[in-house]
Design a protein around this motif. Structure first.
Motif, PDB file in Angstrom:
ATOM      1  N   VAL A 152       0.843  -1.179   0.000  1.00 17.79           N
ATOM      2  CA  VAL A 152       0.000   0.000   0.000  1.00 17.79           C
ATOM      3  C   VAL A 152       0.883   1.235   0.000  1.00 17.79           C
ATOM      4  O   VAL A 152       1.974   1.229   0.563  1.00 17.79           O
ATOM      5  CB  VAL A 152      -0.945   0.039   1.223  1.00 17.79           C
ATOM      6  CG1 VAL A 152      -1.967  -1.060   1.150  1.00 17.79           C
ATOM      7  CG2 VAL A 152      -0.152  -0.041   2.508  1.00 17.79           C
ATOM      8  N   LEU A 153       0.420   2.288  -0.645  1.00 19.27           N
ATOM      9  CA  LEU A 153       1.215   3.499  -0.725  1.00 19.27           C
ATOM     10  C   LEU A 153       1.173   4.254   0.600  1.00 19.27           C
ATOM     11  O   LEU A 153       0.182   4.225   1.310  1.00 19.27           O
ATOM     12  CB  LEU A 153       0.679   4.401  -1.843  1.00 19.27           C
ATOM     13  CG  LEU A 153       0.764   3.828  -3.255  1.00 19.27           C
ATOM     14  CD1 LEU A 153       0.077   4.776  -4.231  1.00 19.27           C
ATOM     15  CD2 LEU A 153       2.211   3.621  -3.666  1.00 19.27           C
ATOM     16  N   PRO A 154       2.268   4.964   0.946  1.00 20.19           N
ATOM     17  CA  PRO A 154       2.244   5.785   2.159  1.00 20.19           C
ATOM     18  C   PRO A 154       1.123   6.812   2.081  1.00 20.19           C
ATOM     19  O   PRO A 154       0.851   7.368   1.018  1.00 20.19           O
ATOM     20  CB  PRO A 154       3.620   6.462   2.145  1.00 20.19           C
ATOM     21  CG  PRO A 154       4.470   5.587   1.279  1.00 20.19           C
ATOM     22  CD  PRO A 154       3.545   5.023   0.242  1.00 20.19           C
ATOM     23  N   ARG A 155       0.458   7.070   3.201  1.00 17.56           N
ATOM     24  CA  ARG A 155      -0.661   7.997   3.231  1.00 17.56           C
ATOM     25  C   ARG A 155      -0.529   8.917   4.427  1.00 17.56           C
ATOM     26  O   ARG A 155       0.088   8.557   5.421  1.00 17.56           O
ATOM     27  CB  ARG A 155      -1.987   7.229   3.316  1.00 17.56           C
ATOM     28  CG  ARG A 155      -2.238   6.363   2.102  1.00 17.56           C
ATOM     29  CD  ARG A 155      -3.391   5.433   2.349  1.00 17.56           C
ATOM     30  NE  ARG A 155      -3.635   4.631   1.149  1.00 17.56           N
ATOM     31  CZ  ARG A 155      -4.436   3.588   1.122  1.00 17.56           C
ATOM     32  NH1 ARG A 155      -5.058   3.199   2.204  1.00 17.56           N
ATOM     33  NH2 ARG A 155      -4.621   2.920   0.004  1.00 17.56           N
ATOM     34  N   PRO A 156      -1.143  10.102   4.357  1.00 15.47           N
ATOM     35  CA  PRO A 156      -1.128  11.002   5.521  1.00 15.47           C
ATOM     36  C   PRO A 156      -1.724  10.307   6.733  1.00 15.47           C
ATOM     37  O   PRO A 156      -2.628   9.489   6.612  1.00 15.47           O
ATOM     38  CB  PRO A 156      -2.000  12.172   5.062  1.00 15.47           C
ATOM     39  CG  PRO A 156      -1.960  12.120   3.567  1.00 15.47           C
ATOM     40  CD  PRO A 156      -1.843  10.668   3.212  1.00 15.47           C
ATOM     41  N   ALA A 157      -1.209  10.637   7.915  1.00 17.13           N
ATOM     42  CA  ALA A 157      -1.677   9.992   9.143  1.00 17.13           C
ATOM     43  C   ALA A 157      -3.182  10.138   9.288  1.00 17.13           C
ATOM     44  O   ALA A 157      -3.737  11.220   9.175  1.00 17.13           O
ATOM     45  CB  ALA A 157      -0.968  10.611  10.345  1.00 17.13           C
ATOM     46  N   GLY A 158      -3.858   9.009   9.524  1.00 15.42           N
ATOM     47  CA  GLY A 158      -5.294   9.027   9.739  1.00 15.42           C
ATOM     48  C   GLY A 158      -6.123   9.058   8.476  1.00 15.42           C
ATOM     49  O   GLY A 158      -7.353   9.006   8.531  1.00 15.42           O
ATOM     50  N   THR A 159      -5.490   9.150   7.310  1.00 17.68           N
ATOM     51  CA  THR A 159      -6.228   9.230   6.047  1.00 17.68           C
ATOM     52  C   THR A 159      -6.122   7.902   5.319  1.00 17.68           C
ATOM     53  O   THR A 159      -5.027   7.428   5.044  1.00 17.68           O
ATOM     54  CB  THR A 159      -5.667  10.351   5.153  1.00 17.68           C
ATOM     55  OG1 THR A 159      -5.767  11.585   5.848  1.00 17.68           O
ATOM     56  CG2 THR A 159      -6.436  10.432   3.851  1.00 17.68           C
ATOM     57  N   THR A 160      -7.250   7.285   4.998  1.00 18.37           N
ATOM     58  CA  THR A 160      -7.227   6.016   4.277  1.00 18.37           C
ATOM     59  C   THR A 160      -7.823   6.142   2.886  1.00 18.37           C
ATOM     60  O   THR A 160      -7.511   5.350   2.011  1.00 18.37           O
ATOM     61  CB  THR A 160      -7.968   4.925   5.064  1.00 18.37           C
ATOM     62  OG1 THR A 160      -9.289   5.378   5.351  1.00 18.37           O
ATOM     63  CG2 THR A 160      -7.254   4.610   6.367  1.00 18.37           C
ATOM     64  N   VAL A 161      -8.712   7.102   2.664  1.00 20.65           N
ATOM     65  CA  VAL A 161      -9.242   7.360   1.326  1.00 20.65           C
ATOM     66  C   VAL A 161      -8.630   8.666   0.845  1.00 20.65           C
ATOM     67  O   VAL A 161      -9.115   9.754   1.144  1.00 20.65           O
ATOM     68  CB  VAL A 161     -10.785   7.462   1.335  1.00 20.65           C
ATOM     69  CG1 VAL A 161     -11.300   7.790  -0.061  1.00 20.65           C
ATOM     70  CG2 VAL A 161     -11.396   6.149   1.820  1.00 20.65           C
ATOM     71  N   VAL A 162      -7.516   8.553   0.117  1.00 18.01           N
ATOM     72  CA  VAL A 162      -6.803   9.744  -0.339  1.00 18.01           C
ATOM     73  C   VAL A 162      -7.464  10.329  -1.572  1.00 18.01           C
ATOM     74  O   VAL A 162      -7.662  11.538  -1.691  1.00 18.01           O
ATOM     75  CB  VAL A 162      -5.324   9.405  -0.631  1.00 18.01           C
ATOM     76  CG1 VAL A 162      -4.615  10.620  -1.211  1.00 18.01           C
ATOM     77  CG2 VAL A 162      -4.631   8.947   0.639  1.00 18.01           C
ATOM     78  N   ASP A 163      -7.853   9.468  -2.516  1.00 15.42           N
ATOM     79  CA  ASP A 163      -8.444   9.921  -3.777  1.00 15.42           C
ATOM     80  C   ASP A 163      -9.781   9.215  -4.005  1.00 15.42           C
ATOM     81  O   ASP A 163      -9.821   8.097  -4.514  1.00 15.42           O
ATOM     82  CB  ASP A 163      -7.483   9.623  -4.928  1.00 15.42           C
ATOM     83  CG  ASP A 163      -7.965  10.191  -6.256  1.00 15.42           C
ATOM     84  OD1 ASP A 163      -9.098  10.696  -6.303  1.00 15.42           O
ATOM     85  OD2 ASP A 163      -7.211  10.106  -7.242  1.00 15.42           O
ATOM     86  N   PRO A 164     -10.900   9.844  -3.637  1.00 12.78           N
ATOM     87  CA  PRO A 164     -12.211   9.202  -3.785  1.00 12.78           C
ATOM     88  C   PRO A 164     -12.559   8.837  -5.221  1.00 12.78           C
ATOM     89  O   PRO A 164     -13.408   7.969  -5.449  1.00 12.78           O
ATOM     90  CB  PRO A 164     -13.181  10.266  -3.245  1.00 12.78           C
ATOM     91  CG  PRO A 164     -12.355  11.109  -2.327  1.00 12.78           C
ATOM     92  CD  PRO A 164     -10.993  11.147  -2.967  1.00 12.78           C
ATOM     93  N   THR A 165     -11.906   9.464  -6.216  1.00 14.73           N
ATOM     94  CA  THR A 165     -12.240   9.180  -7.611  1.00 14.73           C
ATOM     95  C   THR A 165     -11.824   7.781  -8.040  1.00 14.73           C
ATOM     96  O   THR A 165     -12.226   7.318  -9.103  1.00 14.73           O
ATOM     97  CB  THR A 165     -11.585  10.212  -8.549  1.00 14.73           C
ATOM     98  OG1 THR A 165     -10.154  10.064  -8.504  1.00 14.73           O
ATOM     99  CG2 THR A 165     -11.960  11.623  -8.150  1.00 14.73           C
ATOM    100  N   LYS A 166     -11.014   7.106  -7.223  1.00 13.74           N
ATOM    101  CA  LYS A 166     -10.568   5.751  -7.564  1.00 13.74           C
ATOM    102  C   LYS A 166     -11.493   4.667  -6.999  1.00 13.74           C
ATOM    103  O   LYS A 166     -11.230   3.479  -7.174  1.00 13.74           O
ATOM    104  CB  LYS A 166      -9.134   5.525  -7.089  1.00 13.74           C
ATOM    105  CG  LYS A 166      -8.105   6.351  -7.863  1.00 13.74           C
ATOM    106  CD  LYS A 166      -6.700   6.067  -7.388  1.00 13.74           C
ATOM    107  CE  LYS A 166      -5.659   6.673  -8.328  1.00 13.74           C
ATOM    108  NZ  LYS A 166      -5.780   8.121  -8.449  1.00 13.74           N
ATOM    109  N   TYR A 167     -12.558   5.065  -6.320  1.00  6.59           N
ATOM    110  CA  TYR A 167     -13.452   4.117  -5.665  1.00  6.59           C
ATOM    111  C   TYR A 167     -14.811   4.052  -6.354  1.00  6.59           C
ATOM    112  O   TYR A 167     -15.445   5.083  -6.583  1.00  6.59           O
ATOM    113  CB  TYR A 167     -13.702   4.522  -4.206  1.00  6.59           C
ATOM    114  CG  TYR A 167     -12.521   4.365  -3.295  1.00  6.59           C
ATOM    115  CD1 TYR A 167     -12.453   3.308  -2.389  1.00  6.59           C
ATOM    116  CD2 TYR A 167     -11.481   5.283  -3.313  1.00  6.59           C
ATOM    117  CE1 TYR A 167     -11.371   3.171  -1.525  1.00  6.59           C
ATOM    118  CE2 TYR A 167     -10.396   5.158  -2.450  1.00  6.59           C
ATOM    119  CZ  TYR A 167     -10.350   4.097  -1.572  1.00  6.59           C
ATOM    120  OH  TYR A 167      -9.282   3.963  -0.721  1.00  6.59           O
TER     121      TYR A 167
END
Length: 257
Positions: A152-167
């Protein structure tokens, strides 16, 4: 700095190490942290002896537990990590799926009639993030998030959905009940996550999401997709293999405690 023979290993920042000899760079090592807190090591070298020296320095610099990924067929690399104190934690199957349209098998149950799949980028971002948090809590309370794909790519702390357009999201009865995350990469795509609310399992929702994702990729001119599935996740294995997925390899996750 750790110097052995002519090889020098230096920590160049918080997450990267470098091996040099005679002024030339002969290897790199790095550590990345998953959203669940696990630390994963990666080393890129040409010579086994350099790998051993990089690994020794990184292990001395970092707290345990530490994790790394090795291809099942790479017995030499796995042996070197095991000599450094790593043991097998889990296995992950790699699958490749064609995006070509396929007929639904007559023995497979149809998804609920009131199920709607919202295409990628059209779901309400606030409700999507709430669904993601709920699913993660349900997974952690059941099999544990450690069974999710390790890449999984590194993500900001506490953020799991970084780009909603991919869902893409499955909705039923006025609420979001499942999601699939797809990342197109040239003529292939990675299915990074597919998950359904616990009270909606075994109703064909996961299959509907995966079929939707593959269809969208096909219409976009993408030929195939790949995914990783924990070797103990029998439901996910049945889902992918039921849609004709071809197993392309196995990755072993090693841990040093």
């Amino acid at each position: 700095m750790n110097t052995l023979n002519s090889v020098q290993v230096t920590r160049v920042d918080e997450t990267q190490w470098q091996a040099t000899t005679g002024g030339l760079i002969v290897g790199h090592g790095d550590v990345s942290q998953r959203p669940d807190g696990r630390l994963f090591l990666s080393i890129d070298v040409w010579q086994d002896a350099v790998l051993d020296r990089l690994a020794a320095t990184m292990l001395a610099d970092l707290p345990t537990p530490l994790h790394t990924l090795v291809g099942e067929a790479d017995l030499d690399l796995r042996s070197r990590w095991e000599q450094a104190g790593f043991t097998v934690a889990r296995r992950e199957r790699e699958y490749v799926l064609s995006t070509e349209p396929r007929e639904a098998g007559p023995d497979l149950p149809q998804p609920p009639a009131d199920l709607t799949v919202l295409p990628a980028g059209t779901a309400d971002a606030r409700l999507l993030r709430a669904l993601d948090r709920t699913i993660r809590q349900e997974v952690e309370a059941a099999v544990g998030w450690r069974t999710m794909p390790a890449e999984v790519l590194p993500r900001p702390a506490g953020t799991t959905v970084v780009d909603p357009t991919k869902y893409a999201v499955a909705a039923r009865g006025g609420r979001y009940v499942g999601l699939v995350r797809v990342v197109p990469i040239r003529r292939r795509a990675r299915i990074g996550l597919i998950a359904v609310r616990a009270d909606q399992h075994r109703q064909g929702i996961g299959r509907a999401l995966l079929n939707h994702a593959l269809g969208a990729l096909h219409r976009a001119g993408i030929d195939s997709a790949w995914a990783e599935v924990d070797d103990s996740n029998t439901a996910a294995i049945a889902l992918f293999e039921g849609l004709g997925a071809r197993r392309s390899g196995t990755t072993v996750e090693l841990v040093r405690r």
